[in-house]
Write a protein that holds these residues in place. Structure first.
Motif, PDB file in Angstrom:
ATOM      1  N   HIS A 133      12.046 -77.937 -22.812  1.00 29.84           N
ATOM      2  CA  HIS A 133      11.600 -76.543 -22.839  1.00 29.84           C
ATOM      3  C   HIS A 133      12.033 -75.894 -24.149  1.00 29.84           C
ATOM      4  CE1 HIS A 133      11.013 -72.345 -21.687  1.00 29.84           C
ATOM      5  NE2 HIS A 133      10.277 -72.787 -20.680  1.00 29.84           N
ATOM      6  N   TRP A 149      19.045 -74.877 -19.283  1.00 27.51           N
ATOM      7  CA  TRP A 149      17.850 -75.400 -18.602  1.00 27.51           C
ATOM      8  C   TRP A 149      16.865 -74.258 -18.434  1.00 27.51           C
ATOM      9  CZ3 TRP A 149      15.895 -73.569 -13.955  1.00 27.51           C
ATOM     10  CH2 TRP A 149      14.845 -74.310 -13.363  1.00 27.51           C
ATOM     11  N   THR A 206      15.551 -74.312 -24.315  1.00 19.46           N
ATOM     12  CA  THR A 206      16.750 -75.106 -24.090  1.00 19.46           C
ATOM     13  C   THR A 206      17.551 -75.286 -25.380  1.00 19.46           C
ATOM     14  OG1 THR A 206      15.641 -76.317 -22.308  1.00 19.46           O
ATOM     15  CG2 THR A 206      17.640 -77.294 -23.209  1.00 19.46           C
ATOM     16  N   ALA A 259      12.492 -73.530 -17.011  1.00 19.72           N
ATOM     17  CA  ALA A 259      11.237 -74.070 -16.496  1.00 19.72           C
ATOM     18  C   ALA A 259      10.217 -72.959 -16.390  1.00 19.72           C
ATOM     19  CB  ALA A 259      11.452 -74.725 -15.133  1.00 19.72           C
ATOM     20  N   ASP A 260       8.946 -73.330 -16.556  1.00 19.36           N
ATOM     21  CA  ASP A 260       7.843 -72.385 -16.467  1.00 19.36           C
ATOM     22  C   ASP A 260       7.086 -72.557 -15.165  1.00 19.36           C
ATOM     23  OD1 ASP A 260       8.308 -71.310 -19.015  1.00 19.36           O
ATOM     24  OD2 ASP A 260       7.144 -72.916 -19.966  1.00 19.36           O
ATOM     25  N   GLY A 314       7.846 -79.901 -14.781  1.00 21.17           N
ATOM     26  CA  GLY A 314       8.153 -78.792 -15.650  1.00 21.17           C
ATOM     27  C   GLY A 314       8.169 -77.457 -14.932  1.00 21.17           C
ATOM     28  N   SER A 363      11.594 -81.327 -12.529  1.00 18.64           N
ATOM     29  CA  SER A 363      12.274 -80.164 -13.076  1.00 18.64           C
ATOM     30  C   SER A 363      13.583 -79.887 -12.366  1.00 18.64           C
ATOM     31  CB  SER A 363      11.362 -78.934 -12.988  1.00 18.64           C
ATOM     32  OG  SER A 363      12.017 -77.802 -13.506  1.00 18.64           O
ATOM     33  N   LEU A 420       7.717 -67.581 -17.100  1.00 18.00           N
ATOM     34  CA  LEU A 420       9.036 -68.193 -16.995  1.00 18.00           C
ATOM     35  C   LEU A 420       9.502 -68.122 -15.552  1.00 18.00           C
ATOM     36  CD1 LEU A 420      11.293 -69.464 -18.734  1.00 18.00           C
ATOM     37  CD2 LEU A 420      12.259 -67.165 -18.993  1.00 18.00           C
TER      38      LEU A 420
END
Length: 537
Positions: A414, A489, A417, A491-492, A510, A517, A476
């Motif tokens: 990501h 960390w 990150t 994730a989307d 992801g 994820s 997000l």
């Protein structure tokens, strides 16, 4: 070994005090030893960069820093008024300031602020003009509020480090501690006594910085000026001067700095022979000695700030680099003291901070090289000056100067990150920084995902969990932020083309709900915060 304190910090400047505050937030007992009896009023760095401003913002210090900045801006306005009154030509406020490289000004009106590296720092972006002395006073007050013991007028004279602690000898007796951190400057006693190697390059300049009372200054150029004999700076406050001469380091850096010495240097570099310095209010010498220890840790002894790396002071890089060290080390050392640190956590301090320190050394060496008053360098300086008149070059240099480029090499694909976490505006009216004031890590659930929250179960006060919507970044879905503000960390949410079909296929890799994820989240939690345990303290 019975300890008088969990950690002893040698050096009560901004870096040592910042580290002490970070440790105290985690209920670690700290004693700071400072040889000076009062706050050092010697003129030093005059500004903080983006990572430093964000760090202070996340600890609730931004209003106090903003008040200090207002005073600094008023001094700049006073400087302009004085020059106008003295009849200096061409006196006008400069365009929006974006920093400088080797004294070549970067114009803020040429800055591409849409560049993604500038991120979303929130209100922290509005504060930068904070002199080091004022910052040290604020940090000393904060340390006292947090219960840090600051022993002024006490000099560390020696220590014996063993496997279970460190026995420290001082000018005021001895004490025992679990860990010793040297934040005691470029000529660090801790570094020397511990035997840390300190390789690097020797100095070639003699620099002076001072606040003085003088006459004849109306003939000086304002700001940074490059001449055939060196470099000088006039402003941005009344009486502030800086000179750089390229005839080798000073014969004696410890000798008192006189008005005659400063006057001779300023006349030599500026070519203005009518300058007369009547009184020295504060002054310092500096060089471009550039050195760095290979490892910031030797057993139970660690280094931070100038004790770990030295270089020329151009751009205030030393102060900001040291504040970054303190933020990175503080929570990791606290985790080690409290007994929950995963294996190797403390070693990541050197792994993450050493590359940034090495870059700063190279950046300052490059500036010194571009300031040399010989013909080939002056020709190159002309080329760089022309380049900085473009949006692309201004943006490049400004990103480096401001520190927004800094990123740790962490696992994960990501784009957030390893970077400083964006100061998200949340649906409950708070901002991300509001949830970092206590110094704990934060797992931010932006998609109301119970499975995501479940992964943080058992971490107790190591990881706080917060569920809220995100107003300006709806894509997000989740964010794990370390205590130092670094994104561990992210994730989307799936976009329209990523929506799972009706065949029962698991979530898209992801996204928070996908096994991949969440496995990455588990790995990040274990990597930084150890094994979950409902009884962990």
């Amino acid at each position: 070994m019975n300890h008088d304190a969990d950690v002893v910090v040698a050096g009560g400047g901004p870096v040592g005090l910042m580290l002490a505050c970070e440790l105290a937030l985690a209920d670690v007992s700290v004693v700071v030893l400072e040889r000076l009896t009062e706050v050092d009023t010697t003129i030093k760095a005059g500004a903080i960069n983006s990572p430093s401003s964000e760090a202070f913002y996340r600890r609730g210090m931004l209003p106090d820093l903003a008040e200090v900045q207002r005073g600094a801006i008023e001094k700049f306005s006073s400087f302009l008024r004085q020059r106008q009154a003295a009849g200096a030509s061409g006196v006008k406020p400069p365009p929006k300031f974006a920093g400088h490289f080797a004294g070549i000004m970067l114009r803020g009106d040429l800055l591409d602020e849409s560049d993604p590296d500038f991120g979303s720092p929130g209100p922290a972006a509005e504060v930068g003009l904070v002199p080091q002395e004022a910052l040290e006073r604020l940090l000393a007050a904060r340390a006292a509020e947090l219960g840090v013991v600051l022993r002024r007028g006490v000099t560390l004279t020696g220590f014996d480090a063993g496997e279970d602690g460190v026995h420290i000898h001082t000018s005021d007796g001895s004490l025992r501690t679990g860990w010793l951190v040297g934040c005691d400057g470029g000529r660090s006693t801790v570094r020397r006594l511990a035997g840390f190697p300190f390789p690097g390059t020797d100095p070639e300049i003699t620099g002076h910085q001072a606040l003085v009372e003088m006459t004849g200054s109306e003939a000086l150029g304002a700001g940074w000026n490059s001449t055939g004999t060196g470099t000088y700076v006039h402003g941005p406050m009344p009486g502030r001067i800086l000179t750089v001469e390229f005839d080798g380091p000073p014969a004696d850096r410890e000798a008192p700095i006189t008005a005659e010495e400063l006057e001779a240097s300023l006349r030599h570099v500026s070519g203005v022979t009518d300058i007369k310095i009547h009184k020295v209010l504060t002054a310092t010498r500096f060089t471009d000695n550039a050195r760095q220890v290979p490892d910031y840790r030797a057993g139970r002894v660690l280094l931070a700030g100038d004790a770990a790396h030295v270089h020329s002071p151009f751009g205030g890089q030393g102060l900001n680099l040291g504040i970054g060290d303190a933020m990175n080390l503080g929570w990791k050392l606290a985790a080690t003291v409290r007994g929950w640190a995963p294996e190797g956590l403390l070693d990541t301090y050197t792994a993450e901070r050493h590359p940034i320190g090495a870059w700063v050394l190279e950046w300052t060496r490059a500036q010194v090289a571009l300031m040399r008053p010989e013909s080939h360098t002056r020709a190159l300086r002309g080329v760089i000056s022309e380049l900085t008149g473009t949006v692309a070059a201004t943006t490049f240099f400004a990103k480096k100067v401001s520190g927004v480029w800094q990123r740790y090499d962490l696992p994960g694909d990501h784009p957030l990150t390893g970077r400083s976490a964006p100061d998200l505006e949340l649906s409950d009216g708070s901002r991300l920084a509001d949830h970092l004031r206590g110094g704990q890590a934060l797992l931010l659930d932006l998609a109301d995902d119970a499975d995501l929250r479940k992964r943080a179960a058992g971490y107790g006060d190591r990881v706080r969990v917060r569920t809220a919507g995100c107003l300006k970044r709806p894509g997000l879905a989740g964010l794990l932020v370390r205590p130092d503000g670094c994104t561990a960390w992210a994730a989307d949410s799936p976009g329209p083309s990523d929506t799972p079909d009706t065949s029962g296929t698991p979530g898209t890799p992801g996204t928070p709900g996908s096994p991949g994820s969440l496995d990455e989240l588990n790995a990040a939690l274990h990597r930084w915060f150890g094994t979950p345990d409902d009884t962990a303290a």
